[in-house]
Design an enzyme around this catalytic site. Structure first.
Site, PDB file in Angstrom:
ATOM      1  N   ASP A 242      -4.321   9.526  11.076  1.00  0.00           N
ATOM      2  CA  ASP A 242      -5.171   9.110  12.191  1.00  0.00           C
ATOM      3  C   ASP A 242      -4.338   8.637  13.380  1.00  0.00           C
ATOM      4  OD1 ASP A 242      -7.764   9.694  11.734  1.00  0.00           O
ATOM      5  OD2 ASP A 242      -8.451   7.655  11.414  1.00  0.00           O
ATOM      6  N   ASP A 301      -2.268   3.492   0.339  1.00  0.00           N
ATOM      7  CA  ASP A 301      -1.960   3.226   1.738  1.00  0.00           C
ATOM      8  C   ASP A 301      -0.530   3.648   2.044  1.00  0.00           C
ATOM      9  OD1 ASP A 301      -4.453   2.327   2.254  1.00  0.00           O
ATOM     10  OD2 ASP A 301      -3.954   0.193   2.268  1.00  0.00           O
ATOM     11  N   ASP A 303       2.238   2.313   2.933  1.00  0.00           N
ATOM     12  CA  ASP A 303       3.444   1.616   2.482  1.00  0.00           C
ATOM     13  C   ASP A 303       3.527   1.510   0.962  1.00  0.00           C
ATOM     14  OD1 ASP A 303       1.179  -0.102   2.725  1.00  0.00           O
ATOM     15  OD2 ASP A 303       2.477  -1.815   2.360  1.00  0.00           O
ATOM     16  N   ASP A 395     -13.373  -0.950   1.411  1.00  0.00           N
ATOM     17  CA  ASP A 395     -13.048  -0.960  -0.012  1.00  0.00           C
ATOM     18  C   ASP A 395     -13.990  -1.874  -0.788  1.00  0.00           C
ATOM     19  OD1 ASP A 395     -12.109  -3.187   1.266  1.00  0.00           O
ATOM     20  OD2 ASP A 395     -10.017  -2.935   0.683  1.00  0.00           O
TER      21      ASP A 395
END
Length: 667
Positions: A242, A301, A303, A395
Site C-alpha cells: 500500500d 506484518d 517486520d 484484527d
C-alpha cells in the site's frame, strides 16, 4: 606486678535484676582484645574516611549526570518547534490540565504563606478575618470542607472500587497462568501430521504480507516468508503493498520478482485506491478469484520473520477440529534490550501473550487476534463477514465477529515469531493511541450484535464486562483519574487523602504479577510502575476519543521500524548502511523498470536534504509533571511521607517522558 585476674560474676535470670552479669578485669583477655579491635578509634576513623570517600566519589557522577540532563533538556526546549501534531495538544484535556496546574500553583503559594504565618483560621468566622489573603484562605477552607472534600471522597471511592476489581481480574489471570503451568495445559495436535512424501496431503495455504512504505523491513520479511517449509505447489505468497512512495513500490516489486525467479510462488499487489488502511488492503486481496482454492491464510506484518517451520507448527492444530477458526502464535522481540523504553514494553507484552492470551485461549477459546503471526481458516473469515474498514483495530473486529459466530481460537505460546518493538517514544505513543481508541470504536459498533448473538450469557458477559469494559475502558480511566488527578488534589484537600495501600502496596503487587512472565526484568520494577502511570494520559485520551468518536479516533499511523529483524542484522547494521543498497538491488535486474527506478533514485539524491528529525516535547505530559511536582511540594508541608515520594518520582517520570528523554534519542 600483680598477676592479671578475671572475675566473673553471674546472676541467675531469676534474680532481682533478672539479668546475667559478666565482669572481665583482664586487659589481655581475648574478649577484651576483640572488643578493642572492633572499637579502636583509629580503625573507626578509617572506616568513616572510607565511607566518606565513597560518598564523595558519587558526587561527581551525580553532578555529571545532572549537568548532562540539564544540557539535554535545554537543547530539547530550544530546538522544539510547533508541528501539526503539536496542535492536537490544544484540545480540552490539555486546557483542563493547564487550568488545573495554574490553580494548584496558586493554592500552593497560599498554603506556603499560611504554613509559615502559622495561621489557624479553621475556627474563625470569615467576617472576623482581616486581609484579602486570609479571607481567601478561610473561604477556601469552608469550600473545601463543605463541597470539595465530599465530592472528591465519593469519586476516589468509586475509582478505588474499579481499581480493586481490575486488580482482582489481574490476580485471577495469574492464578490461571499458574494452573496452566502446573497442569501443563498446552494445545495438542490430534492424529498424525501430514505425510511428508505426499504433498497433496498438505492443505492449500495463502500467506499475506501487508505493508506500507516499509523500506527498512520489506526485504527481510519477504525473505523469511519465502523460506517457509511447505510444498511450493500448496503455497502462495501475496505481498500487499500500500506504499504511496514510488521508490518503495519499485524496491518491493523488484524484491518480489527476484524471489519469483528462484521458483517461489509469490505475487505483488498494489492498490490504486488506497482506502481502509490495513483492513482495506486485506479485503482487496481476499477478493481475488484464486483465493477460493485455499483453505487457510497466514498473515505477517512487514517486520515479522517467521521460522521456516511456522506453518508445520500451526496448521496441524486445525486438523480434526472444524470448529477452530484461528491459531495465534506469540511475538518475540529482537530489540527488547535496546533501551529502557523497549525493556518496559517487553514486560507489558510478555504478560499479554503469556498470561492474558494463554489463559483466555485455554479456558475460553477466545482472545483478541493480534493482527499478525496468526493463521485463519478462510471459511471462518467468510462466515464472520470478512475484513471491515470501520475501525482502526480490524484484527480485534474480525476476532469478535468470529467468536459471535461460534468459532474457537487456539493460542500457541511455544511458537514464536521474530519482530521488533518501537524504539522511540513518538512511535510507541502513536501505537498505543491506536490500540486504545480502536477498541472503544469497536465496542460502540459491536454491542448490539453481542447482546443479540446466540452465544451463551457467560460468553456475552465475558466479552462485554471483561474484554471491553474492564480491560479497555476502566483500566485507563481509573489509572489517569486516580493517580494523576485525585491524588494531587488530595494534597490540597487532606480530608480526602488516599490510603498508602492504594498508591503504593497494591500497585507494587500488581507490578510484580505483571513482571513474573519476564523475570529478568525485575530490576525495572519501579520504572515499570511509574511508566505505566505515565502512559495513562495517552491511553485515557485515546479511550475518550474512541468512545466519543473524536477527530483522532480514526487516525492510523504506521509504526516506525528500524529493520532489526534478527541478531545477525544487528551485527551487520553498519555494514548494510555503508553499502549502496538500493543501486545494488536495481543492478541485479537489468530491466526497463530497474533502470527507471535507478533514475528516480538519482533524481531523489539531487533533491535538497530534508530537515533533520528532532525529539519532540509532549505538553500534556509536561503539564502533569509540573502538577505532580507542585502537589509533592504541598505534601511536604503536611509531612505525608509516602505520598510525597510517590508524587515526586511520578512527577519526574512525567518530566522525562514529556521531554522525550526516554527511548531513541535523535541528534
Amino acid at each position: 606486678m600483680a598477676p592479671s585476674s578475671v572475675v566473673v560474676n553471674i546472676e541467675k535470670p531469676g534474680g532481682n535484676n533478672g539479668i546475667a552479669l559478666v565482669e572481665i578485669n583482664d586487659p589481655n583477655s581475648p574478649l577484651l582484645q576483640d572488643k578493642q579491635k572492633v572499637a579502636g578509634p583509629k580503625q573507626f576513623t578509617w572506616v568513616l574516611f572510607l565511607k566518606a570517600q565513597r560518598a564523595l566519589g558519587c558526587i561527581p557522577w551525580l553532578v555529571t549526570g545532572l549537568l548532562a540532563m540539564f544540557v539535554s533538556v535545554k537543547k530539547r526546549i530550544a530546538h522544539s518547534d510547533a508541528t501539526d501534531e503539536d496542535y492536537k495538544y490544544r484540545g480540552r484535556l490539555y486546557k483542563f490540565l493547564k487550568a488545573f496546574l495554574a490553580i494548584s500553583v496558586v493554592a500552593l503559594v497560599i498554603e506556603i504563606i499560611a504554613y509559615f504565618q502559622k495561621w489557624n483560621l479553621s475556627m474563625i468566622r470569615p467576617w472576623e478575618v482581616h486581609g484579602a489573603v486570609q479571607w481567601c484562605y478561610v473561604a477556601w477552607l469552608s469550600l473545601r470542607v463543605d463541597y470539595a472534600a465530599p465530592f472528591l471522597v465519593m469519586l476516589s471511592k468509586f475509582c478505588i472500587v474499579l481499581f480493586m476489581i481490575q486488580s482482582l481480574d489481574r490476580l485471577v489471570l495469574c492464578l490461571g497462568w499458574f494452573w496452566i503451568k502446573f497442569k501443563k495445559l498446552m494445545p495438542v495436535v490430534e492424529g498424525e501430521a501430514y505425510d511428508i512424501e505426499d504433498a497433496s496431503s498438505f492443505p492449500m495455504v495463502l500467506v499475506q504480507i501487508p505493508m506500507c512504505n516499509e523500506k527498512e523491513v520489506y526485504e527481510q520479511s519477504i525473505a523469511a516468508v519465502c523460506q517457509l517449509d511447505w510444498p511450493k505447489d500448496r503455497l502462495l505468497i501475496q505481498v500487499l503493498d500500500d506504499s504511496d512512495d514510488e521508490i518503495a513500490q519499485a524496491l518491493i516489486r523488484t524484491e518480489v520478482l527476484s524471489w519469483k525467479e528462484k521458483g517461489v510462488n509469490i505475487v505483488y499487489r498494489h492498490r490504486f485506491i488506497r482506502t481502509g488502511y490495513k483492513a482495506g488492503n486485506l479485503k482487496s486481496a481476499m477478493a481475488c478469484d484464486y483465493v477460493k482454492d485455499f483453505e487457510f491464510v497466514a498473515i505477517f506484518d512487514a517486520d515479522f520473520q517467521p521460522n521456516p517451520d511456522f506453518l508445520k507448527q500451526t496448521i496441524p492444530h486445525f486438523k480434526g477440529k472444524p470448529e477452530v477458526g484461528l491459531v495465534q502464535a506469540r511475538w518475540s522481540f529482537v530489540n527488547k534490550d535496546e533501551n529502557l523504553l523497549t525493556r518496559l514494553q517487553n514486560i507489558n507484552l510478555c504478560f499479554h501473550f503469556e498470561v492474558e492470551q494463554q489463559v483466555n485461549g485455554v479456558f475460553l477459546n477466545f482472545f483478541g487476534f493480534n493482527g499478525t503471526a496468526g493463521v485463519w481458516r478462510i471459511k471462518a473469515l467468510e462466515d464472520s463477514g470478512g475484513w471491515l474498514e470501520r475501525t482502526t483495530v480490524e484484527d480485534m473486529d474480525i476476532a469478535v465477529r468470529a467468536h459471535l459466530q461460534g468459532w474457537k481460537f487456539i493460542y500457541l505460546d511455544d511458537v514464536r515469531v521474530l519482530c521488533e518493538l518501537p524504539e522511540s517514544y513518538e512511535a510507541y505513543r502513536k501505537q498505543q493511541h491506536r490500540w486504545h481508541s480502536g477498541p472503544m470504536q469497536l465496542f460502540r459498533l459491536c454491542l448490539p450484535a453481542i447482546i443479540t448473538s446466540k452465544i451463551s450469557i457467560w460468553k456475552k458477559a465475558n466479552m462485554i464486562f471483561l474484554f471491553f469494559l474492564l480491560r479497555k475502558l476502566i483500566l485507563p480511566f481509573y489509572s489517569f483519574t486516580l493517580f494523576c488527578i485525585i491524588l494531587p488534589l488530595t494534597m490540597f484537600i487532606p480530608e480526602a487523602e488516599l490510603p498508602a495501600w492504594v498508591i503504593c502496596y497494591v500497585p507494587i503487587v500488581l507490578s510484580i504479577l505483571n513482571i513474573l512472565p519476564a523475570p529478568k526484568s525485575f530490576p525495572f520494577l519501579m520504572p515499570y510502575l511509574l511508566f505505566e502511570n505515565t502512559m495513562s494520559v495517552t491511553k485515557f485520551n485515546a479511550m475518550i476519543s474512541g468512545l466519543f468518536q473524536l477527530g483522532s479516533a480514526y487516525e492510523w499511523v504506521v509504526t516506525k521500524k528500524t529493520g532489526r529483524a534478527s541478531e545477525s542484522d544487528l551485527l551487520a547494521l553498519a555494514e548494510r548502511e555503508a553499502k549502496s543498497f538500493n543501486e545494488e538491488k536495481i543492478q541485479r535486474r537489468l530491466s526497463e523498470s530497474g533502470l527507471e527506478m535507478l533514475g528516480k533514485l538519482k533524481e531523489q539524491g539531487e533533491k535538497p536534504v530534508m530537515k533533520n528529525k528532532r525529539n519532540r516535547i509532549y505538553r500534556k505530559e509536561l503539564a502533569l509533571a509540573f502538577l505532580l511536582l507542585t502537589a509533592s511540594a504541598r505534601s511536604l508541608l503536611s509531612a505525608h511521607g509516602i505520598h510525597f515520594y510517590y508524587l515526586l518520582f511520578q512527577g519526574l517520570s512525567f518530566l522525562v517522558v514529556g521531554l522525550d528523554l526516554i527511548g531513541e534519542q535523535v541528534s
